[in-house]
Design a protein around this motif. Structure first.
Motif, short mmCIF file in Angstrom:
data_model
loop_
_atom_site.label_atom_id
_atom_site.label_comp_id
_atom_site.label_asym_id
_atom_site.label_seq_id
_atom_site.Cartn_x
_atom_site.Cartn_y
_atom_site.Cartn_z
N ASP A 28 -46.28 137.94 -47.91
CA ASP A 28 -47.12 137.99 -49.12
C ASP A 28 -46.39 138.51 -50.35
OD1 ASP A 28 -49.53 137.12 -47.72
OD2 ASP A 28 -49.49 139.10 -46.81
N CYS A 29 -45.06 138.47 -50.34
CA CYS A 29 -44.29 138.92 -51.50
C CYS A 29 -43.85 137.70 -52.30
CB CYS A 29 -43.09 139.76 -51.05
SG CYS A 29 -43.61 141.28 -50.25
N HIS B 2 -46.17 133.30 -46.69
CA HIS B 2 -46.68 133.23 -48.06
C HIS B 2 -45.71 133.81 -49.09
CE1 HIS B 2 -50.51 131.88 -46.45
NE2 HIS B 2 -50.44 132.87 -45.57
N CYS B 3 -44.41 133.83 -48.77
CA CYS B 3 -43.37 134.14 -49.77
C CYS B 3 -42.99 132.79 -50.39
CB CYS B 3 -42.18 134.82 -49.12
SG CYS B 3 -42.57 136.44 -48.41
N GLU B 4 -43.72 132.39 -51.39
CA GLU B 4 -43.77 130.99 -51.81
C GLU B 4 -42.55 130.51 -52.57
OE1 GLU B 4 -47.47 130.62 -53.82
OE2 GLU B 4 -48.67 130.97 -51.99
N GLY C 21 -47.29 129.31 -44.63
CA GLY C 21 -47.73 129.43 -46.02
C GLY C 21 -46.65 129.19 -47.04
N CYS C 22 -45.41 128.93 -46.59
CA CYS C 22 -44.32 128.61 -47.50
C CYS C 22 -44.20 127.09 -47.62
CB CYS C 22 -43.00 129.19 -47.00
SG CYS C 22 -42.98 130.99 -46.89
N ASP C 23 -44.01 126.60 -48.82
CA ASP C 23 -44.00 125.15 -49.05
C ASP C 23 -42.57 124.63 -49.00
OD1 ASP C 23 -44.53 122.59 -49.72
OD2 ASP C 23 -45.06 122.99 -51.82
N ASP D 159 -41.10 129.14 -37.31
CA ASP D 159 -42.43 128.61 -37.57
C ASP D 159 -42.46 127.96 -38.94
OD1 ASP D 159 -44.01 131.46 -36.06
OD2 ASP D 159 -43.46 129.55 -35.18
N PHE D 160 -42.83 126.71 -39.01
CA PHE D 160 -42.92 126.00 -40.27
C PHE D 160 -44.36 125.60 -40.60
CE2 PHE D 160 -38.57 125.25 -38.96
CZ PHE D 160 -37.87 125.43 -40.14
#
Length: 276
Positions: free
Chosen positions: A194-195, A220-222, A245-247, A272-273
């Motif tokens: 989440d960073c 979610h470290c985007e 959560g990473c794109d 994990d992707f």
């Protein structure tokens, strides 16, 4: 307790003990070194916990997670139990004063878990960095007020860190990760999910400097890209890495990444992707 005065370790985690029971234990088992009372709601039993600390000064490990202890109770523990090496106080109602006193009175600390203690600020981790150089495992999940520069100081002051868990601390980023890479080569477990400001350069440095990583979570470290993934697979081949959560590109209907990313197997068979 009164029939086993030589007890050195007790584990009542997830058993709802009352304050009266804790006092009884303290009175009859002065040689205790390890106490696990996780999930015993002792928020209104501060006197009982302090009685335990006073009568059992040999304590080295305590688990009061989900006991909702207050700052004064934790300060009492710190004052009376200077030999503490492990303290788990997740979801406690504490502020910086509690952690500052822990750092001051318990310099032998190796493990501290203050997850979900949302009142803590940079002052807590800065004092741990100054006074507790033997720290190996730190967990401050969802302590959302902590900042990048302060947590970076913790990494610099505690070079023996092996476990670093700060998910939900959204103000952390490159400075923290780069400090860990430079100062903590024994790191095995890492979570900075989440960073949103974290970038590839810091993750690449971490991968190169911490080859013993076995678990790393960047959910979610985007801003991370395929370059971070490649570095981790190259330098940390044993690591299980979470990029949920990473794109990294277009996801297929079944939640997996398109073939141009999947082609990196077999080195990536534990990465994990998946996006949630």
């Amino acid at each position: 307790a009164e029939h086993c005065p030589l007890l050195t370790s007790v584990r009542f985690g997830w058993v709802k003990l009352s304050g009266v029971s804790v006092v009884h234990l303290a009175k009859h088992c002065p040689r205790l070194t390890s106490v696990d009372l996780a999930s015993s709601d002792l928020g209104d039993s501060a006197a009982a916990v302090i009685e335990l600390a006073t009568r059992c000064p040999l304590l080295t490990g305590v688990n009061f997670s989900l006991c909702h202890l207050g700052s004064s109770t934790v300060i009492g523990l710190a004052t009376h139990c200077p030999l503490l090496t492990t303290i788990q106080i997740a979801e406690s109602n504490i502020d910086d004063s509690a952690v500052i006193e822990l750092a001051k009175h318990c310099p032998l600390l190796k493990v501290i878990d203050c997850s979900l203690c949302g009142l803590l600020t940079d002052d807590s981790v800065l004092d741990l960095a100054r006074h507790c150089p033997q720290l190996a495992r730190v967990d401050f999940r969802s302590c959302y007020q902590l900042t990048d520069s302060a947590v970076a100081e913790l990494a610099r002051g505690c070079p023996l860190l092996t476990r670093f868990r700060f998910p939900g601390c959204r103000k952390l980023g490159n400075e923290t990760v780069e400090a860990l890479a430079k100062s903590c080569p024994q790191l095995t477990t890492f979570n900075i999910s989440d960073c949103e400001t974290l970038t590839d350069d810091a993750v690449i440095m971490l991968a190169k400097c911490c080859p013993q990583l076995t678990s790393a979570r960047f959910a979610h470290c985007e801003q991370l890209t395929r370059d971070a993934v490649s570095a981790l697979a190259t330098y940390c081949p044993r690591a299980h890495v979470d990029f949920s959560g990473c794109d990294f590109g277009t996801l297929l209907e079944d939640g997996t990444v398109e073939p141009d990313y999947a082609e990196l197997e077999p080195d990536y068979d534990e990465l994990d992707f998946y996006s949630d």
